[in-house]
Design an enzyme around this catalytic site. Structure first.
Site, PDB file in Angstrom:
ATOM      1  N   HIS A 168       0.704  -1.500  -0.029  1.00 29.68           N
ATOM      2  CA  HIS A 168      -0.011  -0.081   0.007  1.00 29.68           C
ATOM      3  C   HIS A 168       0.885   1.222   0.004  1.00 29.68           C
ATOM      4  O   HIS A 168       1.943   1.070   0.249  1.00 29.68           O
ATOM      5  CB  HIS A 168      -0.744   0.105   0.945  1.00 29.68           C
ATOM      6  CG  HIS A 168      -0.194  -0.002   2.297  1.00 29.68           C
ATOM      7  ND1 HIS A 168       0.277   1.290   3.136  1.00 29.68           N
ATOM      8  CD2 HIS A 168       0.277  -0.902   3.303  1.00 29.68           C
ATOM      9  CE1 HIS A 168       0.783   1.133   4.199  1.00 29.68           C
ATOM     10  NE2 HIS A 168       0.795  -0.236   4.377  1.00 29.68           N
ATOM     11  N   ARG A 435      -9.141 -10.189  -3.043  1.00 30.53           N
ATOM     12  CA  ARG A 435     -10.167  -9.323  -2.255  1.00 30.53           C
ATOM     13  C   ARG A 435     -10.692  -8.394  -3.306  1.00 30.53           C
ATOM     14  O   ARG A 435     -10.110  -7.915  -4.125  1.00 30.53           O
ATOM     15  CB  ARG A 435      -9.184  -8.446  -1.196  1.00 30.53           C
ATOM     16  CG  ARG A 435     -10.241  -7.589  -0.393  1.00 30.53           C
ATOM     17  CD  ARG A 435      -9.508  -6.786   0.638  1.00 30.53           C
ATOM     18  NE  ARG A 435      -8.529  -5.748   0.267  1.00 30.53           N
ATOM     19  CZ  ARG A 435      -8.533  -4.513   0.882  1.00 30.53           C
ATOM     20  NH1 ARG A 435      -9.429  -4.459   2.006  1.00 30.53           N
ATOM     21  NH2 ARG A 435      -7.854  -3.498   0.240  1.00 30.53           N
ATOM     22  N   GLU A 556     -15.694  -3.318   8.039  1.00 31.98           N
ATOM     23  CA  GLU A 556     -14.953  -2.124   8.376  1.00 31.98           C
ATOM     24  C   GLU A 556     -15.415  -0.903   9.135  1.00 31.98           C
ATOM     25  O   GLU A 556     -14.647  -0.085   9.714  1.00 31.98           O
ATOM     26  CB  GLU A 556     -14.372  -1.781   7.017  1.00 31.98           C
ATOM     27  CG  GLU A 556     -13.785  -2.833   6.263  1.00 31.98           C
ATOM     28  CD  GLU A 556     -13.149  -2.514   4.960  1.00 31.98           C
ATOM     29  OE1 GLU A 556     -12.213  -1.929   4.727  1.00 31.98           O
ATOM     30  OE2 GLU A 556     -13.759  -2.864   3.814  1.00 31.98           O
ATOM     31  N   ASP A 596     -10.178   1.679   8.312  1.00 35.64           N
ATOM     32  CA  ASP A 596     -11.610   2.243   7.916  1.00 35.64           C
ATOM     33  C   ASP A 596     -12.390   2.452   9.073  1.00 35.64           C
ATOM     34  O   ASP A 596     -13.357   3.547   9.255  1.00 35.64           O
ATOM     35  CB  ASP A 596     -12.251   1.573   6.821  1.00 35.64           C
ATOM     36  CG  ASP A 596     -11.612   1.648   5.349  1.00 35.64           C
ATOM     37  OD1 ASP A 596     -11.577   2.795   4.769  1.00 35.64           O
ATOM     38  OD2 ASP A 596     -10.907   0.834   4.937  1.00 35.64           O
ATOM     39  N   ARG A 634      -4.778  -4.680  10.687  1.00 35.37           N
ATOM     40  CA  ARG A 634      -3.894  -3.845  11.224  1.00 35.37           C
ATOM     41  C   ARG A 634      -2.865  -3.059  10.279  1.00 35.37           C
ATOM     42  O   ARG A 634      -2.399  -3.832   9.508  1.00 35.37           O
ATOM     43  CB  ARG A 634      -3.343  -4.329  12.458  1.00 35.37           C
ATOM     44  CG  ARG A 634      -4.162  -5.175  13.338  1.00 35.37           C
ATOM     45  CD  ARG A 634      -3.205  -5.871  14.411  1.00 35.37           C
ATOM     46  NE  ARG A 634      -2.725  -5.066  15.458  1.00 35.37           N
ATOM     47  CZ  ARG A 634      -1.424  -4.884  15.728  1.00 35.37           C
ATOM     48  NH1 ARG A 634      -0.665  -5.822  15.104  1.00 35.37           N
ATOM     49  NH2 ARG A 634      -0.885  -4.397  16.808  1.00 35.37           N
ATOM     50  N   ARG A 768      -8.732   6.790   1.033  1.00 37.27           N
ATOM     51  CA  ARG A 768      -8.391   5.431   1.578  1.00 37.27           C
ATOM     52  C   ARG A 768      -7.847   5.822   3.007  1.00 37.27           C
ATOM     53  O   ARG A 768      -7.420   6.831   3.249  1.00 37.27           O
ATOM     54  CB  ARG A 768      -7.291   4.921   0.971  1.00 37.27           C
ATOM     55  CG  ARG A 768      -7.693   4.276  -0.548  1.00 37.27           C
ATOM     56  CD  ARG A 768      -6.760   3.167  -1.067  1.00 37.27           C
ATOM     57  NE  ARG A 768      -7.104   2.917  -2.310  1.00 37.27           N
ATOM     58  CZ  ARG A 768      -8.100   1.861  -2.625  1.00 37.27           C
ATOM     59  NH1 ARG A 768      -8.489   1.447  -1.384  1.00 37.27           N
ATOM     60  NH2 ARG A 768      -8.556   1.504  -3.830  1.00 37.27           N
TER      61      ARG A 768
END
Length: 940
Positions: A168, A435, A556, A596, A634, A768
């Site tokens: 990410h 995902r 989330e 989130d 996490r 995000r």
């Protein structure tokens, strides 16, 4: 130079990372840490002087001296001079200063990591009590409580522990930089391994100097944006450093620890396997396609085969036993007879001949599956293995023959580690999760129904109508999709992913893809939609009730976490779904989203909602007689659920672990945990110890008293209101965020393949969670890790008075969850700097907006610190963790100039032409982002 001095001589630049603590006053055990930092700082200073000239060196040294003086003495004169000096730097000088302070942060990190290794070794050599978080300490506790070896064996039989690597946009370091850092770490480690002769010490320092020089000459920033395959390959580097070598050793050492002296080790099943999202996570990443999925798994498999081929080749050189001197088993004799190795010089060496045959088959398998040519050619052609299990069978023949004929000690070496590696990694290396967002699944299923049966109007139906339609379709083997019909690009891509997963199962086995995760899961229909898509690809077979993968809902938002127990209970009430779970051994995985939920409801409410969700899930699964495996999403920071893994696992509510846990490992956390094999081994052992303790050992906080639960609920609700009021209901807050942080510039930085926002808007709701947290870290406010707690504490005391404070203090002392929550917040607050945060607020163009928001932030920051100290009884932040306290304080003089320059560069860049068009200004901003992230370590 005396490090207690306010300034340093130019002969020893960049050496005062411990400048707020003199070396001679530091505890002896920490003296090597400061010595290591001074050594690396001196070498960096020498490199800067040699490469950039004395004037640049003197400039950097003056900035360092002023920053140290400012932090030691709150020197107003030093502040004015520092501000003037930094503001008047040329563009070229700015980038050099940024690089210097950034690289010092990197080097300080290396020295700290090496010190952790050094202290762990010293502890082991001293024969002291086992340290918390080690397997030996967990074993000691089980012995104290009378938990026998049978109970431990049963635990490991059922245990499933998995750190899942994800990519990410906060992993800012290039792999080339990481490689140089690892080289420096190895050289530092060599100095600790024993006394070096003067010649060896001189050679070591020259090698260190050469490595630091190479680091200085290595480009810090990526020239191009990372592709998904770049991210795959970056993650695979941690298999070279840690996973392939250390995981087998860890398993074997635990197997030995569980074995009584003089007794042959009982087989310990593989229980700790890494997983991955990289190449399978499509949520908001349009670059992850069916072809990328296949390429990612091929790259993983190639990594496994390269390791097996290397180890098998080395094994052949080691097992030189002659049949003239030792006996062998009949199975080995047969395996040797099948070997294509007919070299007469090895006629009496059955193990070498057998291994030559194994190597030839392994090479043929790598060639057939992955088009991989081994570096060392096989002696002849041989048939490939059908799967990893067949390879393991041949290795087992070697093992049994050695053990049966007086060579058990030989079998415990490389062969044992290789056998364990094959058990752990197979031919696929790691399970790759899929995902996607539930909204994409919904659109895909809607289109499939509309094309096959126009007018079905799936998307317009309520939840009950959707469930009924999906169950009816799942009951029939008939497919909705047809190769003769045309679908939108999105639907075609989703179908292609699931068909690619089926193909990968056929190539590498079902272990290659085991989980399909549904982001933003809200109801039962979201789960059944994925079941339908799996059926379309043959991964779910209605007639036999077989399901080849786990369907994993990810809850989330705060609302979804509050209702997740109800959703799962409704799902388990469906006979068709229960039948599918029977084919998965009655195990259902549920993922909980930390990032989130924090962005949605703030730090305190997120933590509480996650805790309550786990409690609810434990109850629902117990009621339905099913096994729960939780997957914790996490991040590296507290604002994204980060913090020490050991404490986090032990703080889970009773019944939430049950020997099975998966945890995401993200961003810069990957490098800090797994780039160094010793640290990697330590971090893996922490996961094992914590999971064992959380599963088997009684804990006082397993059953918090009702008044504690009620107080926590009250605090969370009040914190939630304060956070939502600021972030989502304050007019102009969105603009304040975009102007007072580096969020725009982060979106432009080449640090990830995935866009920073889910949609092309500036709305916080669409952003995000990762860049949201990262941006607040860069401006040193760390808002997602604490905001709302001060308001909640104040309201609680107004209502409950002194008795309320006494209750909160008791919760801190007795309840592990609450204590861990405050400990993490303590760490975050210690990294904040409200003075710097106010300077970032100065970037907001509208003074009225700035004055409407920043004083609120500062007031809440002050209230939160006061609340934390009152509850914990500390007089200062991190008082209970002096080493971390010193580490944080010692970094400030090196972080502050980076933040100051970042602010000035942002101001210039945003002022318009010519600054906005100057690539050197943009590069400078990106360099400061890298440097601040390195200094803070867990910044996203």
């Amino acid at each position: 130079m005396n490090d207690s001095a306010a300034t340093a001589t130019s002969a020893e630049p960049l050496t005062a990372a411990n400048s707020s603590i003199p070396l001679d006053s530091a505890p002896d055990k920490d003296a090597p840490l400061f010595a290591g930092i001074r050594l690396l700082g001196r070498l960096l200073g020498d490199v800067i002087r040699d490469q950039e000239g004395t004037a640049v060196f003197d400039l950097i040294e003056r900035i360092r001296q002023l920053s140290i003086s400012l932090h030691r003495n709150d020197d107003a004169v030093a502040r004015l001079e520092l501000d003037k000096l930094l503001n008047n730097l040329s563009r070229e000088q700015t980038n050099l200063v940024v690089r210097a302070f950034s690289y010092f942060s990197h080097l300080a990190n290396i020295a700290e990591d090496q010190h952790h290794i050094r202290r762990a070794r010293a502890h082991a050599l001293a024969g002291s009590q086992p340290r918390p978080g080690t397997f030996s300490q967990a074993m000691a506790r089980t012995d104290e409580l009378g938990i026998g070896r049978l109970a431990l064996a049963d635990f490991f039989k059922r245990a499933e522990i998995s750190p899942v690597l994800t990519a990410h946009p906060t992993e800012v370091q290039r792999k080339s930089i990481l490689d140089r850092q690892w080289q420096i770490a190895r050289l530092l480690d060599l100095r600790d391994r024993g006394p070096l002769t003067p010649a060896e010490l001189a050679d070591n320092e020259e090698s260190l100097r050469r490595a630091v020089l190479t680091l200085w000459q290595t480009r810090m920033l990526r020239a191009l944006k990372l592709s998904v395959m770049d991210e795959v390959n970056n993650a695979l580097s941690y298999y070279d450093t840690t996973f392939l070598r250390e995981l087998p050793r860890l398993h074997n050492s635990i197997e030995d620890a569980l074995t009584a002296p003089g007794v042959a080790a009982s087989p310990l099943p593989a229980f700790l396997r890494p997983g991955s999202w990289i190449g399978g996570d499509r949520d908001g990443n349009p670059f992850v396609t069916a072809d990328i999925l296949k390429s990612a798994l091929t790259a993983q498999s190639r990594k496994a085969f390269a390791y097996y081929l290397e180890q098998t080749h080395r094994l052949g050189s080691e097992l030189s036993a002659s049949e003239l001197l030792v006996n062998i088993s009949d199975d080995l004799r047969e395996l040797t007879a099948r070997s294509p190795d007919h070299n007469p010089h090895r006629d009496d060496e059955p193990y070498r001949r057998a291994i030559a045959g194994i190597y030839a088959r392994l090479a043929a398998t790598a060639r057939e599956l992955d088009h991989l040519e081994p570096l060392v050619h096989a002696v002849a052609m041989a048939p490939p293995y059908a799967d990893g299990a067949a390879f393991a069978v041949d290795l087992d023949i070697l093992d049994r023959s050695l053990k049966a004929n007086g060579s058990a000690l030989v079998a415990r070496g490389r062969l044992r580690r290789l056998r364990r590696a094959v058990e752990l990694f197979g031919f696929h290396l790691a399970a790759l999760d899929l995902r996607q967002n539930s909204a994409v699944h919904e659109r895909t299923v809607h289109e499939l129904f509309e094309v096959a049966r126009p007018g079905t109007a799936y998307a317009e139906r309520g939840e009950d109508g959707r469930i009924a339609l999906l169950l009816a379709e799942l009951a029939t083997p008939r497919l909705l999709a047809s190769p003769y019909l045309t679908y939108t690009e999105e639907t075609a891509a989703e179908l292609a992913i699931f068909h690619a997963a089926r193909d990968m199962h056929r190539r590498y086995g079902r272990a290659a893809i085991q989980n399909v995760i549904i982001s933003m899961n809200q109801g039962v229909s979201d789960i059944l939609e994925v079941a339908l898509l799996l059926k379309e690809a043959g991964l779910l077979r209605p007639r036999t009730g077989e399901l080849d993968v786990n369907i994993v809902p990810l809850f989330e938002t705060i609302g979804d976490l509050e209702h997740c127990g109800t959703v799962m209970d409704q799902l388990f009430a469906l006979p068709a779904y229960r039948r599918l779970l029977d084919s998965r051994a009655g195990m259902q995985e549920v993922m909980l989203g930390y990032s989130d939920s924090n962005k949605d409801g703030g730090f305190l409410m997120s933590s509480w909602a996650l805790y309550r969700a786990e409690v609810a899930l434990v109850e629902v699964f117990k009621k339905n007689g099913l096994r729960l495996r939780l997957f914790h999403g996490r991040g590296g920071t507290v604002g994204r659920g980060g913090g020490p893994s050991y404490q986090a696992i032990l703080a889970q509510p009773a019944g939430a672990v049950q020997g099975a846990i998966r945890i995401t490992e993200q961003g810069e956390v990957l490098a800090s945990k797994y780039a160094n094999p010793e640290l990697g081994r330590r971090n893996l052992e922490v996961l094992v110890a914590a999971t064992l303790e959380a599963t088997l050992l009684p804990r006082a906080h397993d059953d918090p008293k009702p008044d504690c639960l009620a107080a926590m609920a009250e605090l969370a609700e009040c914190s939630f209101r304060a956070y939502r009021d600021l972030v989502y209901e304050t007019p102009g807050f969105e603009r304040y965020f975009w102007e007072s942080t580096v969020i725009r510039e982060i979106a432009q930085l080449n640090i990830g393949s995935r866009p920073a926002s889910r949609k092309k808007t500036t709305a916080i709701v669409d952003l995000r969670a990762i860049p949201w947290v990262f941006s607040w870290s860069q401006c040193r406010l760390m808002l997602p890790g604490w905001y709302g707690f001060g308001a909640a504490y104040r309201a609680f005391l107004e209502k409950h008075g002194a008795a309320g404070l006494a209750l909160l203090q008791r919760m801190h002392n007795e309840w592990g969850f609450f204590r861990t929550l405050l400990s993490n917040m303590d760490m975050v607050l210690a990294k904040t700097d409200i003075v710097l945060a106010e300077r970032y607020a100065g970037l907001v163009k509208d003074p009225q907006l700035r004055e409407a928001i920043f004083p609120r932030l500062k007031s809440e920051w002050q209230a939160t610190i006061a609340a934390l100290l009152a509850i914990t009884g500390q007089h200062a932040l991190l008082e209970d963790n002096p080493l971390l306290q010193r580490s944080v304080k010692n970094r400030y003089p090196y972080l502050d100039p980076l933040n100051h320059l970042q602010i000035e560069l942002l101001r210039r860049h945003r002022s318009g032409s010519p600054w906005s068009d100057d690539e050197r200004v943009q590069s400078g901003i990106h360099l400061t982002i890298n440097g601040v992230a390195a200094g803070l370590r867990n910044s996203g």
